[in-house]
Design a protein around this motif. Structure first.
Motif, mmCIF file in Angstrom:
data_model
loop_
_atom_site.group_PDB
_atom_site.id
_atom_site.type_symbol
_atom_site.label_atom_id
_atom_site.label_comp_id
_atom_site.label_asym_id
_atom_site.label_seq_id
_atom_site.Cartn_x
_atom_site.Cartn_y
_atom_site.Cartn_z
ATOM 1 N N LEU A 19 0.842 -1.187 0.000
ATOM 2 C CA LEU A 19 0.000 0.000 0.000
ATOM 3 C C LEU A 19 0.879 1.238 0.000
ATOM 4 O O LEU A 19 1.977 1.231 0.554
ATOM 5 C CB LEU A 19 -0.894 0.022 1.249
ATOM 6 C CG LEU A 19 -1.883 -1.122 1.417
ATOM 7 C CD1 LEU A 19 -2.558 -1.025 2.784
ATOM 8 C CD2 LEU A 19 -2.912 -1.116 0.314
ATOM 9 N N THR A 20 0.388 2.313 -0.595
ATOM 10 C CA THR A 20 1.096 3.584 -0.497
ATOM 11 C C THR A 20 0.924 4.110 0.927
ATOM 12 O O THR A 20 0.065 3.631 1.675
ATOM 13 C CB THR A 20 0.534 4.620 -1.490
ATOM 14 O OG1 THR A 20 -0.811 4.925 -1.121
ATOM 15 C CG2 THR A 20 0.607 4.109 -2.923
ATOM 16 N N SER A 22 -0.357 6.855 1.850
ATOM 17 C CA SER A 22 -1.700 7.433 1.978
ATOM 18 C C SER A 22 -2.753 6.344 2.181
ATOM 19 O O SER A 22 -3.647 6.485 3.022
ATOM 20 C CB SER A 22 -2.051 8.246 0.734
ATOM 21 O OG SER A 22 -1.161 9.309 0.574
ATOM 22 N N GLU A 23 -2.651 5.270 1.402
ATOM 23 C CA GLU A 23 -3.609 4.166 1.540
ATOM 24 C C GLU A 23 -3.492 3.518 2.913
ATOM 25 O O GLU A 23 -4.503 3.202 3.542
ATOM 26 C CB GLU A 23 -3.382 3.128 0.450
ATOM 27 C CG GLU A 23 -3.702 3.617 -0.931
ATOM 28 C CD GLU A 23 -3.155 2.727 -2.041
ATOM 29 O OE1 GLU A 23 -3.400 3.060 -3.206
ATOM 30 O OE2 GLU A 23 -2.475 1.733 -1.746
ATOM 31 N N LEU A 27 -6.474 3.336 5.630
ATOM 32 C CA LEU A 27 -6.870 2.032 6.157
ATOM 33 C C LEU A 27 -6.716 2.003 7.678
ATOM 34 O O LEU A 27 -7.606 1.524 8.380
ATOM 35 C CB LEU A 27 -6.049 0.916 5.519
ATOM 36 C CG LEU A 27 -6.329 -0.502 6.045
ATOM 37 C CD1 LEU A 27 -7.781 -0.900 5.808
ATOM 38 C CD2 LEU A 27 -5.388 -1.498 5.409
ATOM 39 N N CYS A 61 -7.699 7.029 -2.334
ATOM 40 C CA CYS A 61 -7.257 5.915 -1.484
ATOM 41 C C CYS A 61 -8.405 4.954 -1.192
ATOM 42 O O CYS A 61 -8.228 3.727 -1.264
ATOM 43 C CB CYS A 61 -6.679 6.438 -0.172
ATOM 44 S SG CYS A 61 -5.138 7.326 -0.370
ATOM 45 N N LYS A 64 -9.028 2.879 -4.242
ATOM 46 C CA LYS A 64 -8.023 1.830 -4.425
ATOM 47 C C LYS A 64 -8.200 0.706 -3.413
ATOM 48 O O LYS A 64 -8.053 -0.476 -3.754
ATOM 49 C CB LYS A 64 -6.616 2.417 -4.331
ATOM 50 C CG LYS A 64 -6.252 3.228 -5.546
ATOM 51 C CD LYS A 64 -4.841 3.766 -5.459
ATOM 52 C CE LYS A 64 -4.520 4.607 -6.679
ATOM 53 N NZ LYS A 64 -3.156 5.136 -6.624
ATOM 54 N N LEU A 65 -8.530 1.041 -2.173
ATOM 55 C CA LEU A 65 -8.777 0.001 -1.162
ATOM 56 C C LEU A 65 -10.017 -0.819 -1.524
ATOM 57 O O LEU A 65 -10.054 -2.025 -1.293
ATOM 58 C CB LEU A 65 -8.940 0.630 0.226
ATOM 59 C CG LEU A 65 -7.675 1.253 0.823
ATOM 60 C CD1 LEU A 65 -8.018 2.037 2.090
ATOM 61 C CD2 LEU A 65 -6.622 0.199 1.105
#
Length: 119
Positions: A19-20, A22-23, A27, A61, A64-65
């Motif tokens: 994960l980045t 930010s992600e 999370l 984010c 993407k999650l």
């Protein structure tokens, strides 16, 4: 998904998900806010303020999650008493199929590795 007084747990295997930052931050905030069933409903702006990022970055984010099936998002609108549509907070749910198994490495990392390798 244990929330101990003033602490929350985040499994070590989350770092194997690539994960980045930010992600991972988003999370982590969702895990912190979630109840015992893995559900929470903070607004995008609340998440952005807590994670020190813009609303648009949080939206990306979350998307993407969702795409990686780490969380699912529902809601966002409801009908008022006069039948008009109103905005509400989204309901976020942590994916129970892997989270309840403690982010087991074989279940989680292999799942996302195989899923992301497919075209």
């Amino acid at each position: 998904m244990k929330n101990i007084k003033n602490f929350f747990t985040l499994p070590n295997e989350v770092f194997c998900l690539m994960l980045t930052s930010s992600e991972l931050s988003v999370l982590s905030y969702l895990v912190r806010c979630s109840d015992d069933t893995g559900i929470c409903y903070p607004s995008i702006h609340t998440i952005a303020t807590a994670c020190a990022m813009s609303d648009n970055t949080v939206r990306k984010c979350v998307r993407k999650l969702e795409d990686r099936e780490i969380i699912s998002k529902s809601g966002g609108f409801r009908a008022s008493k006069f039948g008009k549509e109103q905005n509400t907070s989204f309901i976020y749910e942590l994916n129970p199929s892997f989270y309840n198994e403690g982010f087991a490495r074989l279940n989680l990392v292999d799942y996302f590795t195989k899923r992301n390798a497919q075209p």
